[in-house]
Design a protein around this motif. Structure first.
Motif, PDB file in Angstrom:
ATOM      1  N   ALA A 230       0.777  -1.329  -0.115  1.00 44.73           N
ATOM      2  CA  ALA A 230      -0.020   0.010   0.100  1.00 44.73           C
ATOM      3  C   ALA A 230       0.800   1.298   0.025  1.00 44.73           C
ATOM      4  CB  ALA A 230      -1.094   0.153   1.138  1.00 44.73           C
ATOM      5  N   LEU A 264     -10.297   0.282  13.949  1.00 48.77           N
ATOM      6  CA  LEU A 264     -10.408   0.423  12.506  1.00 48.77           C
ATOM      7  C   LEU A 264      -9.267   1.027  11.850  1.00 48.77           C
ATOM      8  CD1 LEU A 264     -14.286   1.784  12.438  1.00 48.77           C
ATOM      9  CD2 LEU A 264     -13.228  -0.487  11.725  1.00 48.77           C
ATOM     10  N   THR A 266      -6.553  -0.104  10.734  1.00 46.41           N
ATOM     11  CA  THR A 266      -6.173  -0.868   9.326  1.00 46.41           C
ATOM     12  C   THR A 266      -7.446  -0.487   8.203  1.00 46.41           C
ATOM     13  OG1 THR A 266      -5.341  -2.642  10.712  1.00 46.41           O
ATOM     14  CG2 THR A 266      -5.838  -3.004   8.293  1.00 46.41           C
ATOM     15  N   GLY A 267      -8.457  -0.553   8.584  1.00 50.64           N
ATOM     16  CA  GLY A 267      -9.492  -0.313   7.468  1.00 50.64           C
ATOM     17  C   GLY A 267      -9.565   0.999   7.030  1.00 50.64           C
ATOM     18  N   LEU A 270      -6.252   1.313   4.835  1.00 48.95           N
ATOM     19  CA  LEU A 270      -6.367   0.655   3.263  1.00 48.95           C
ATOM     20  C   LEU A 270      -7.381   1.281   2.649  1.00 48.95           C
ATOM     21  CD1 LEU A 270      -6.236  -3.109   4.651  1.00 48.95           C
ATOM     22  CD2 LEU A 270      -4.548  -1.413   3.570  1.00 48.95           C
ATOM     23  N   LEU A 271      -8.704   1.822   3.280  1.00 46.92           N
ATOM     24  CA  LEU A 271      -9.537   2.454   2.181  1.00 46.92           C
ATOM     25  C   LEU A 271      -9.000   3.491   1.736  1.00 46.92           C
ATOM     26  CD1 LEU A 271     -13.154   1.949   3.876  1.00 46.92           C
ATOM     27  CD2 LEU A 271     -12.262   0.973   1.567  1.00 46.92           C
ATOM     28  N   VAL A 273      -6.026   4.211   1.075  1.00 44.43           N
ATOM     29  CA  VAL A 273      -4.900   3.633  -0.200  1.00 44.43           C
ATOM     30  C   VAL A 273      -5.757   3.526  -1.450  1.00 44.43           C
ATOM     31  CG1 VAL A 273      -3.449   1.830  -0.956  1.00 44.43           C
ATOM     32  CG2 VAL A 273      -3.371   2.713   1.258  1.00 44.43           C
ATOM     33  N   VAL A 274      -6.957   2.808  -1.239  1.00 47.91           N
ATOM     34  CA  VAL A 274      -7.824   2.745  -2.576  1.00 47.91           C
ATOM     35  C   VAL A 274      -8.307   3.872  -3.026  1.00 47.91           C
ATOM     36  CG1 VAL A 274      -9.655   1.539  -3.259  1.00 47.91           C
ATOM     37  CG2 VAL A 274      -8.605   0.497  -1.525  1.00 47.91           C
ATOM     38  N   LEU A 277      -5.235   5.373  -4.907  1.00 51.02           N
ATOM     39  CA  LEU A 277      -5.307   4.429  -6.210  1.00 51.02           C
ATOM     40  C   LEU A 277      -6.314   5.149  -7.398  1.00 51.02           C
ATOM     41  CD1 LEU A 277      -4.986   0.727  -5.703  1.00 51.02           C
ATOM     42  CD2 LEU A 277      -3.649   2.263  -7.277  1.00 51.02           C
ATOM     43  N   LEU A 278      -7.408   5.644  -7.003  1.00 48.24           N
ATOM     44  CA  LEU A 278      -8.542   5.923  -7.904  1.00 48.24           C
ATOM     45  C   LEU A 278      -8.277   7.144  -8.219  1.00 48.24           C
ATOM     46  CD1 LEU A 278     -11.792   4.552  -6.263  1.00 48.24           C
ATOM     47  CD2 LEU A 278     -10.245   3.571  -7.781  1.00 48.24           C
TER      48      LEU A 278
ATOM     49  N   PRO B 108     -14.252   2.208 -11.408  1.00 49.92           N
ATOM     50  CA  PRO B 108     -13.187   3.025 -11.504  1.00 49.92           C
ATOM     51  C   PRO B 108     -11.788   1.952 -11.416  1.00 49.92           C
ATOM     52  CG  PRO B 108     -14.038   3.137  -9.350  1.00 49.92           C
ATOM     53  CD  PRO B 108     -15.127   2.476  -9.770  1.00 49.92           C
ATOM     54  N   LEU B 112      -7.810   0.139 -13.816  1.00 51.26           N
ATOM     55  CA  LEU B 112      -6.132   0.104 -13.281  1.00 51.26           C
ATOM     56  C   LEU B 112      -5.605  -1.036 -14.247  1.00 51.26           C
ATOM     57  CD1 LEU B 112      -6.710   0.479  -9.445  1.00 51.26           C
ATOM     58  CD2 LEU B 112      -5.990   2.373 -11.012  1.00 51.26           C
ATOM     59  N   ILE B 119      -3.931  -4.905  -5.995  1.00 47.77           N
ATOM     60  CA  ILE B 119      -3.903  -4.674  -4.622  1.00 47.77           C
ATOM     61  C   ILE B 119      -4.954  -3.869  -4.108  1.00 47.77           C
ATOM     62  CG2 ILE B 119      -2.343  -2.503  -3.583  1.00 47.77           C
ATOM     63  CD1 ILE B 119      -0.446  -3.009  -5.743  1.00 47.77           C
ATOM     64  N   ALA B 120      -5.887  -3.031  -4.989  1.00 49.62           N
ATOM     65  CA  ALA B 120      -7.052  -2.333  -4.633  1.00 49.62           C
ATOM     66  C   ALA B 120      -7.877  -3.359  -4.098  1.00 49.62           C
ATOM     67  CB  ALA B 120      -7.461  -1.755  -5.973  1.00 49.62           C
ATOM     68  N   CYS B 123      -6.827  -4.362  -0.807  1.00 48.70           N
ATOM     69  CA  CYS B 123      -7.097  -3.485   0.320  1.00 48.70           C
ATOM     70  C   CYS B 123      -8.606  -3.219   0.842  1.00 48.70           C
ATOM     71  CB  CYS B 123      -6.584  -2.012  -0.375  1.00 48.70           C
ATOM     72  SG  CYS B 123      -4.876  -1.953  -0.324  1.00 48.70           S
ATOM     73  N   LEU B 126      -9.331  -6.443   2.958  1.00 51.44           N
ATOM     74  CA  LEU B 126      -9.089  -6.413   4.202  1.00 51.44           C
ATOM     75  C   LEU B 126      -9.686  -5.321   4.940  1.00 51.44           C
ATOM     76  CD1 LEU B 126      -5.422  -6.913   3.822  1.00 51.44           C
ATOM     77  CD2 LEU B 126      -6.922  -8.353   4.547  1.00 51.44           C
ATOM     78  N   ALA B 127     -10.173  -4.288   4.233  1.00 55.50           N
ATOM     79  CA  ALA B 127     -10.763  -3.079   4.860  1.00 55.50           C
ATOM     80  C   ALA B 127     -12.303  -3.552   5.393  1.00 55.50           C
ATOM     81  CB  ALA B 127     -11.122  -2.013   4.162  1.00 55.50           C
ATOM     82  N   ASN B 130     -11.994  -5.864   8.131  1.00 56.24           N
ATOM     83  CA  ASN B 130     -11.638  -5.237   9.545  1.00 56.24           C
ATOM     84  C   ASN B 130     -12.861  -4.508   9.852  1.00 56.24           C
ATOM     85  OD1 ASN B 130     -10.382  -2.202  10.405  1.00 56.24           O
ATOM     86  ND2 ASN B 130      -9.698  -4.056  11.319  1.00 56.24           N
ATOM     87  N   ILE B 131     -13.619  -3.858   8.941  1.00 57.32           N
ATOM     88  CA  ILE B 131     -14.933  -2.793   9.663  1.00 57.32           C
ATOM     89  C   ILE B 131     -16.020  -3.908  10.068  1.00 57.32           C
ATOM     90  CG2 ILE B 131     -16.775  -1.597   8.618  1.00 57.32           C
ATOM     91  CD1 ILE B 131     -14.651  -0.612   6.594  1.00 57.32           C
ATOM     92  N   PHE B 134     -15.622  -4.610  13.544  1.00 53.61           N
ATOM     93  CA  PHE B 134     -15.876  -3.766  14.694  1.00 53.61           C
ATOM     94  C   PHE B 134     -17.088  -3.189  14.518  1.00 53.61           C
ATOM     95  CE2 PHE B 134     -11.309  -4.348  14.870  1.00 53.61           C
ATOM     96  CZ  PHE B 134     -10.974  -4.265  16.012  1.00 53.61           C
TER      97      PHE B 134
END
Lengths: 296, 352
Positions: A230, A264, A266-267, A270-271, A273-274, A277-278, B108, B112, B119-120, B123, B126-127, B130-131, B134
């Protein structure tokens, strides 16, 4: 929010970011020379951490344990290329090469669990101090200074090798145009092997610096690996300064996200990062696209 | 040249008949509970696998978020039924949610380049996990979601194992049918063409982006349907079920079953579930644990080094080559026509 608190966040962020930067740098080196996204990079970090814990546990001094760890993981990185990816690269597709690295990461996790058990393992700080250093009301642990310093040294060495030596020139030319490099007599296969080894060494540096801070388990590597990728993405995949900036940026982002919720963290990162990317597929530093061995 | 498609179509009726009979009979043969659990799990994994096979094999999309899409299906079903809804409504919600997410995410990111896409999706996956872990009020958090109700038609509830097997394998047959029909439809042929030449197909007016988005959505929805069946079967789920381990298992499944082979997913599912249930416990003497990581990792590496398209595809390719060799030997007087690939009409034909 007062200044000291903000500074504290920045210090925490930069410390984690330094580790991500080391991992990301390894990704970028491998990716630029071979066009492979090496998912086993995080596991190389884990192996590095585990090795230094074992060496120090056996009573080795730091001056012996650190080079031994780096050398062993360097060889492991070379072995990955020599025995798995090298033979596959000719016939392989993007998908198959990625799955190979995923498989390698699983093998390393499994073997680490067999060899080192599944409980977290610890090692003392490199320079144990009674209490953290305090500067402007910001407390900095001795290990986080080690981490920042160690990563700076590692990246500095990488930079000097890339810019000032023959191997570095060969690496750079193979990453710019592998075909031309081959035509001008560079052994691109050997260079790829070295790139994998160097990536392993960088991951090992990250791992051995991180080992005193967290309890290393066989699974530590996979999440750090993803975050290293990432970070590389944030910096524009393929750019070496970008990997460093991206790593620090991701570390800062996480430490800010921890304000919202530690769970949260990590979440959220990472979001983010996305999103990067966009919006900026070429990373926050922008810049030109990088040619790779396998036009990706 | 006789169209091979027609032949395949006719042969297919028999394959279908055989498949349906096998599905109907197998649960009757293996009467005990454990074997039936294994059979049911095979069905579930085959559905998961078909989804990923379609995005990866047919679409050429490096989707590392498949496990999360399965999780979305599972959690949609779970949340709806726990709050008093119908399981079918839950599945529908799962389909809509995963389809919508795949569409929004895919719109979108499918532009890529392929590794960025991996990768996208990773990510995002995993997000999501993770969400989910929690967001306790809705998803039950790390402790999981309990009391998911099974499917029901009228008064008949799919609670007993044999009926659940029929349900899962019924869905699997539908999924295989969708995959086969898609392969031989115009869209499927367009995909084959895209794989052969990007440039030529764009010149013919085939919209790569739209096609890839379609297959991404379809694959994710099939995954979500599988997830929905999975959660109603387990009746309790945790976010960890849809993490890296499941993803690796599905990758191994696709590696063994082949990226393209139409019946590959069920074959791969049989292999993966049998490895997980029988072989690995036999080696490690009990809980799978680390040995499973090593074995699955080694399978992925070895298969992908020697057969980048997966085992069954490689077997088919090698089989064809052997057949051709055998034919050539039988009639030495007829010179074998070399297999040719025309690069362009003007280019020389190149013997392969």
């Amino acid at each position: 929010m007062d200044l000291a608190f903000l500074l504290q966040l920045i210090v925490t962020g930069v410390t984690t970011g330094a580790i991500y930067a080391a991992v990301a740098m390894g990704f970028v080196l491998v990716f630029r020379v071979t066009g492979i996204l090496n998912f086993a990079q995080g596991e190389l970090l884990m192996v590095g951490g585990m090795l230094i814990i074992s060496f120090r546990g056996a009573g080795w001094p730091l001056i012996a344990a650190v080079p031994a760890t780096i050398a062993l993981v360097f060889l492991l990185g070379c072995a990955i290329y020599a025995f798995a990816l090298g033979p596959a690269i000719k016939r392989g597709t993007n998908i198959s090469l990625l799955l190979i690295t995923l498989g390698l990461s699983q093998i390393m996790q499994g073997l680490a669990q067999i060899g080192w058990g599944s409980d977290p393992r610890y090692t003392p700080d490199f320079t144990p101090a009674d209490r953290p250093l305090t500067l402007f009301n910001v407390s900095v642990t001795s290990q986080s200074i080690w981490i920042m310093g160690g990563v700076i040294v590692a990246l500095g060495v990488t930079y000097v090798v890339l810019e000032r030596t023959g191997i570095g020139r060969a690496l750079r030319s193979s990453s710019i145009d592998p075909m031309m490099a081959r035509l001008s007599g560079i052994n691109v296969r050997l260079i790829s092997l070295i790139a994998f080894g160097a990536a392993g060494a960088l991951a090992a540096v990250g791992g051995l610096l991180l080992a005193p801070v967290i309890g290393m388990t066989y699974a530590t590597g996979s999440l750090i690996g993803v975050k290293g990728i990432a970070a590389a993405v944030i910096g524009g995949f393929g750019s070496i300064p970008g990997a460093i900036v991206g790593g620090i940026a991701l570390g800062l982002l996480e430490s800010i996200a921890s304000l919202i919720s530690t769970g949260l963290q990590t979440g959220i990162s990472l979001l983010a990062v996305v999103l990067v990317l966009l919006i900026l597929p070429d990373g926050i530093l922008g810049g030109r696209r990088v040619k790779t061995a396998v036009g990706v | 040249m006789k169209s091979p498609l027609m032949l395949k179509r006719r042969r297919q009726h028999f394959i279908w008949l055989g498949a349906v009979v096998a599905v109907a009979v197998i649960p009757l043969i293996f009467g005990d509970g454990y074997s039936q659990t294994v059979i049911l799990t095979i069905g579930l994994y085959a559905i998961f696998g078909i989804g990923l096979q379609m995005t990866m094999g047919t679409g050429g999309i490096l989707n590392m978020g498949h496990a999360a899409f399965i999780g979305i299906g599972a959690y949609s079903s779970g949340i709806v039924t726990v709050n008093g809804g119908n399981a079918w409504v839950g599945m529908l919600v799962g389909i809509v949610a995963s389809g919508a997410l795949a569409f929004i995410v895919g719109l979108p990111i499918l532009r890529l380049r392929s590794l960025y896409l991996a990768i996208a999706t990773l990510c995002i996956a995993l997000a999501i996990i993770n969400i989910t872990g929690f967001w306790t009020p809705v998803t039950g958090g790390q402790n999981g979601l309990f009391g998911i109700k099974p499917f029901a038609v009228g008064d008949f509830v799919f609670t007993e194992l044999p009926s659940q097997i029929y349900l899962v394998w019924g869905f699997l047959l539908v999924a295989v049918m969708i995959r086969i029909n898609l392969r031989y439809s115009v869209v499927g042929r367009e995909f084959e063409a895209i794989k052969d030449s990007d440039l030529a197909t764009s010149a013919l007016g085939i919209n790569h982006g739209a096609r890839r988005l379609q297959i991404f959505v379809i694959g994710s929805v099939i995954g979500a349907v599988g997830g929905s069946l999975y959660s109603t079967y387990l009746s309790a789920i945790t976010p960890d079920l849809f993490g890296f381990q499941l993803l690796i298992q599905i990758f191994v499944l696709v590696a063994l079953g082949g990226m393209l082979s139409l019946w590959g997913a069920p074959i791969g599912a049989i292999a993966v579930v049998c490895l997980h249930e029988f072989l690995i416990p036999a080696i490690s003497g009990g809980a799978p644990g680390p040995i499973e990581l090593v074995i699955f990792g080694a399978i992925l590496v070895v298969v992908m080094v020697f057969a980048p398209n997966g085992v069954t595809d490689q077997v088919v390719i090698t089989g064809r080559q052997l057949l051709r060799l055998a034919r050539r030997k039988r009639r030495p007087d007829v010179p074998a026509a070399p297999e040719t690939t025309a690069v362009s009409p003007n280019a020389k034909k190149v013997a392969v």
